[in-house]
Write a protein that holds these residues in place. Sequence first.
Motif, PDB file in Angstrom:
ATOM      1  N   ASN A 226       0.825  -1.208   0.000  1.00  0.00           N
ATOM      2  CA  ASN A 226       0.000   0.000   0.000  1.00  0.00           C
ATOM      3  C   ASN A 226       0.862   1.262   0.000  1.00  0.00           C
ATOM      4  OD1 ASN A 226       1.007  -0.137   2.585  1.00  0.00           O
ATOM      5  ND2 ASN A 226      -0.972   0.027   3.627  1.00  0.00           N
ATOM      6  N   LEU A 234      -4.232  -1.182  -1.980  1.00  0.00           N
ATOM      7  CA  LEU A 234      -3.203  -2.205  -2.133  1.00  0.00           C
ATOM      8  C   LEU A 234      -2.984  -2.468  -3.615  1.00  0.00           C
ATOM      9  CD1 LEU A 234      -4.343  -4.755   0.605  1.00  0.00           C
ATOM     10  CD2 LEU A 234      -2.264  -3.364   0.679  1.00  0.00           C
ATOM     11  N   ASP A 255      -8.430  -2.337  -3.853  1.00  0.00           N
ATOM     12  CA  ASP A 255      -7.385  -3.225  -3.346  1.00  0.00           C
ATOM     13  C   ASP A 255      -7.164  -4.386  -4.300  1.00  0.00           C
ATOM     14  OD1 ASP A 255      -6.907  -1.771  -1.042  1.00  0.00           O
ATOM     15  OD2 ASP A 255      -8.349  -2.897   0.160  1.00  0.00           O
TER      16      ASP A 255
END
Length: 333
Positions: A226, A234, A255
């Motif tokens: 991240n 992420l 993410d």
Amino acid sequence: MVIARMKLLLFAFLLICCAFYGQQDRYDFFRSCFYSVYDDFGVRSLNGKMYVISASLDEEKQVILDEVANKPFTDLYQMDNCGLLDAFLKNAETQELWLLSSMYNDGAFTTNRYQNRVYFSHNNSEEIAYNMGIYYLNRLANGWSNSLPFPLNSENYNIVHPYFDESAQMLYFSSNMPGGVGGYDIYKVSVLSEGFGKAEAVTNVNTIADEFFPHLHQNRFFFTSNRRGGLGGLDIYCFSNESLVNLSALNSIYDDLDLAFLDENSGFFASNRAVNGAQDDVYFFNFTPAKNYHTDQQAFIDSTLQYKQQNGSTLANLLEQSNTSNILFIVTG
């Protein structure tokens, strides 16, 4: 005459660009057919069977919630086409089928070439204050051993996401143990005939942010981070040939995590893009390595002379490749 020279310069520039830009890998992917209303990730294989980490096998059943994440605890399941089954292994001592999932969070596993040792993580141990730790099983003649704790497990920090590199006999993992660069860093430790070596931080990948899910494939080191500069929360990264690359072909503004190859050219990763960040789903991907372009100086000179001799006629298909999206081809004229 001026136009002809400009065309030659343009051709030279494009040829050089092709040599660099053409060296891009291609990833084709689509969402898998097995997913729940909670998190799904961590697809791995063992002895011809596929397994996945999921927060709920049956969304209608009673589940225990993780109070921190406000989601059900994750469990390990066997994949059955587009369905999920409870995962079991036979215990050598009792000769009974033991459920692989614990009462709390279970993480993805990794195994060696012979698939007779399995490393996994969970936080079901009071001995380390229910922190996440790594454990391993050994396959014996009549079943699997009881789980053995990784010696670095601690009540003071978490150890997660084991990955075993067969060629180097090295176990990689992520941890927020003291002495790291950031929150979670990626470490490696030698697997010896008796026990383990000393843990070392992996160079060139750790930052002041978090790094997770180490994975090695064809001399490429994949991981999730991240860190600043990514596309979303992420992102999946690849370190290869002393160069770090954000896999923008896979990443999104949400993410994206846990890329793992299951064979030479394909595997799975997880993303929460389909539901605007609500939960992680599993995606299958197919990998096509880049075709490297090698420009030949003499060939370029010969082409230039031919261009001048033809008094500006078209240079046809000097670089011709397939029309797939990861291949650059140039036709000048």
